[in-house]
Design a protein around this motif. Structure first.
Motif, PDB file in Angstrom:
ATOM      1  N   ILE A   1     -17.503  60.477  -9.720  1.00 38.11           N
ATOM      2  CA  ILE A   1     -16.268  60.950 -10.349  1.00 38.11           C
ATOM      3  C   ILE A   1     -15.293  61.524  -9.325  1.00 38.11           C
ATOM      4  CG2 ILE A   1     -17.056  63.286 -10.930  1.00 38.11           C
ATOM      5  CD1 ILE A   1     -14.967  61.196 -13.305  1.00 38.11           C
ATOM      6  N   GLU A   2     -15.781  62.183  -8.307  1.00 37.37           N
ATOM      7  CA  GLU A   2     -14.888  62.784  -7.308  1.00 37.37           C
ATOM      8  C   GLU A   2     -14.127  61.711  -6.532  1.00 37.37           C
ATOM      9  OE1 GLU A   2     -14.019  65.919  -7.211  1.00 37.37           O
ATOM     10  OE2 GLU A   2     -15.434  66.252  -8.848  1.00 37.37           O
ATOM     11  N   LYS A   3     -14.816  60.656  -6.183  1.00 37.24           N
ATOM     12  CA  LYS A   3     -14.169  59.549  -5.461  1.00 37.24           C
ATOM     13  C   LYS A   3     -13.122  58.878  -6.361  1.00 37.24           C
ATOM     14  CE  LYS A   3     -15.290  55.374  -2.849  1.00 37.24           C
ATOM     15  NZ  LYS A   3     -16.354  54.458  -2.431  1.00 37.24           N
ATOM     16  N   ALA A   4     -13.458  58.690  -7.621  1.00 37.44           N
ATOM     17  CA  ALA A   4     -12.530  58.078  -8.566  1.00 37.44           C
ATOM     18  C   ALA A   4     -11.312  58.979  -8.783  1.00 37.44           C
ATOM     19  CB  ALA A   4     -13.228  57.807  -9.892  1.00 37.44           C
ATOM     20  N   LYS A   5     -11.526  60.291  -8.872  1.00 39.24           N
ATOM     21  CA  LYS A   5     -10.415  61.237  -9.041  1.00 39.24           C
ATOM     22  C   LYS A   5      -9.495  61.203  -7.818  1.00 39.24           C
ATOM     23  CE  LYS A   5     -11.911  64.946 -12.098  1.00 39.24           C
ATOM     24  NZ  LYS A   5     -12.211  66.382 -12.172  1.00 39.24           N
ATOM     25  N   ALA A   6     -10.081  61.168  -6.636  1.00 37.51           N
ATOM     26  CA  ALA A   6      -9.281  61.146  -5.410  1.00 37.51           C
ATOM     27  C   ALA A   6      -8.423  59.888  -5.354  1.00 37.51           C
ATOM     28  CB  ALA A   6     -10.185  61.229  -4.183  1.00 37.51           C
ATOM     29  N   LYS A   7      -9.010  58.756  -5.714  1.00 35.28           N
ATOM     30  CA  LYS A   7      -8.261  57.493  -5.730  1.00 35.28           C
ATOM     31  C   LYS A   7      -7.138  57.552  -6.766  1.00 35.28           C
ATOM     32  CE  LYS A   7      -8.811  52.511  -6.064  1.00 35.28           C
ATOM     33  NZ  LYS A   7      -9.715  51.395  -6.276  1.00 35.28           N
ATOM     34  N   PHE A   8      -7.432  58.102  -7.936  1.00 32.13           N
ATOM     35  CA  PHE A   8      -6.431  58.246  -8.985  1.00 32.13           C
ATOM     36  C   PHE A   8      -5.271  59.115  -8.502  1.00 32.13           C
ATOM     37  CE2 PHE A   8      -4.669  60.800 -12.430  1.00 32.13           C
ATOM     38  CZ  PHE A   8      -4.146  59.801 -13.242  1.00 32.13           C
ATOM     39  N   GLU A   9      -5.581  60.248  -7.897  1.00 33.41           N
ATOM     40  CA  GLU A   9      -4.543  61.173  -7.412  1.00 33.41           C
ATOM     41  C   GLU A   9      -3.694  60.509  -6.335  1.00 33.41           C
ATOM     42  OE1 GLU A   9      -3.648  64.027  -8.705  1.00 33.41           O
ATOM     43  OE2 GLU A   9      -5.266  63.986 -10.177  1.00 33.41           O
TER      44      GLU A   9
ATOM     45  N   GLN B   1     -21.746  65.882 -13.850  1.00 36.06           N
ATOM     46  CA  GLN B   1     -22.776  64.996 -14.417  1.00 36.06           C
ATOM     47  C   GLN B   1     -22.522  63.526 -14.060  1.00 36.06           C
ATOM     48  OE1 GLN B   1     -23.248  65.371 -18.668  1.00 36.06           O
ATOM     49  NE2 GLN B   1     -22.891  67.580 -18.625  1.00 36.06           N
ATOM     50  N   ILE B   2     -21.297  63.195 -13.733  1.00 37.72           N
ATOM     51  CA  ILE B   2     -20.902  61.792 -13.580  1.00 37.72           C
ATOM     52  C   ILE B   2     -20.889  61.396 -12.106  1.00 37.72           C
ATOM     53  CG2 ILE B   2     -19.121  60.094 -14.099  1.00 37.72           C
ATOM     54  CD1 ILE B   2     -18.137  62.112 -16.273  1.00 37.72           C
ATOM     55  N   LYS B   3     -21.742  60.467 -11.761  1.00 41.15           N
ATOM     56  CA  LYS B   3     -21.849  59.991 -10.383  1.00 41.15           C
ATOM     57  C   LYS B   3     -20.573  59.233  -9.999  1.00 41.15           C
ATOM     58  CE  LYS B   3     -24.744  57.210  -7.385  1.00 41.15           C
ATOM     59  NZ  LYS B   3     -25.866  56.286  -7.298  1.00 41.15           N
TER      60      LYS B   3
ATOM     61  N   THR C   1     -14.897  58.220 -20.221  1.00 42.82           N
ATOM     62  CA  THR C   1     -15.124  57.695 -21.569  1.00 42.82           C
ATOM     63  C   THR C   1     -16.353  56.803 -21.574  1.00 42.82           C
ATOM     64  OG1 THR C   1     -12.752  57.771 -22.017  1.00 42.82           O
ATOM     65  CG2 THR C   1     -14.091  56.418 -23.488  1.00 42.82           C
ATOM     66  N   ASP C   2     -16.452  55.919 -20.590  1.00 43.33           N
ATOM     67  CA  ASP C   2     -17.616  55.033 -20.500  1.00 43.33           C
ATOM     68  C   ASP C   2     -18.908  55.831 -20.381  1.00 43.33           C
ATOM     69  OD1 ASP C   2     -16.062  52.774 -20.679  1.00 43.33           O
ATOM     70  OD2 ASP C   2     -15.957  52.471 -18.517  1.00 43.33           O
ATOM     71  N   TYR C   3     -18.866  56.904 -19.620  1.00 45.13           N
ATOM     72  CA  TYR C   3     -20.059  57.711 -19.405  1.00 45.13           C
ATOM     73  C   TYR C   3     -20.529  58.378 -20.708  1.00 45.13           C
ATOM     74  CZ  TYR C   3     -23.201  61.242 -17.514  1.00 45.13           C
ATOM     75  OH  TYR C   3     -24.307  62.026 -17.252  1.00 45.13           O
TER      76      TYR C   3
END
Length: 163
Positions: A36-44, A32-34, A3-5
């Motif tokens: 995002i993969e790390k954030a998704k992994a942490k979320f999961e 496109q979002i720098k 959302t912020d992006y």
């Protein structure tokens, strides 16, 4: 993060809302979002932990056996929460349980509310309204503080009763 992006400096309602929602929920735009993969992994990872904690409080599937009752079906394995709804909620939501006390004033003349009224002249509800929640950071481990408060209160009450 997404959302912020995709959120513009200014947003014009309702025109921009649909495009924003579509962009946020479109997985095709993730590259496109720098970060995002790390954030998704942490979320999961966090989601998996929460599911494990919540599983302890889920009701088991009902059994069709005639010897099983609704009462037994509702029994839960809550060894770490001692049957306390507050402890269960705290365990699932990752918060520390809190301690609430009724704040009263004890003097040589008796026990009073903070506004000076004697508890003898108050309704139970008025006394109960003196409830405050103590900061959890100051009352851990909570069982130690509960024991301390119980001993202190018992001593004060026995002192009042002997007068």
């Amino acid at each position: 993060m997404k959302t912020d992006y995709f959120l513009k400096e200014t947003i014009e309602e309702p025109k921009d809302v649909s495009n924003l929602v579509q962009a946020v929920y479109d997985d095709q735009l993730d590259p496109q979002i720098k970060g995002i993969e790390k954030a998704k992994a942490k979320f999961e990872q966090n989601l998996a932990k929460e599911k494990v904690k919540a599983r302890a409080f889920q009701i088991a599937d009902p059994k069709s056996d005639a010897h099983h009752t609704l009462y037994k079906w509702l029994n839960r394995s809550t060894s770490d929460v001692s049957g306390s709804d507050q402890k269960a909620a705290a365990a699932v939501r990752d918060i520390k349980e809190s301690l609430e006390v009724i704040l009263l004033q004890h003097t040589n003349n008796g026990i009073f509310l903070l506004d000076g009224r004697s508890i003898e002249d108050c309704q139970s509800r008025e006394v109960a309204e003196q409830l405050i929640r103590l900061p959890s950071g100051r009352t851990q481990p909570i069982n130690t503080y509960i024991e301390l408060l119980e001993k202190f209160t018992a001593k004060k009450i026995s002192g009042v009763a002997t007068r």
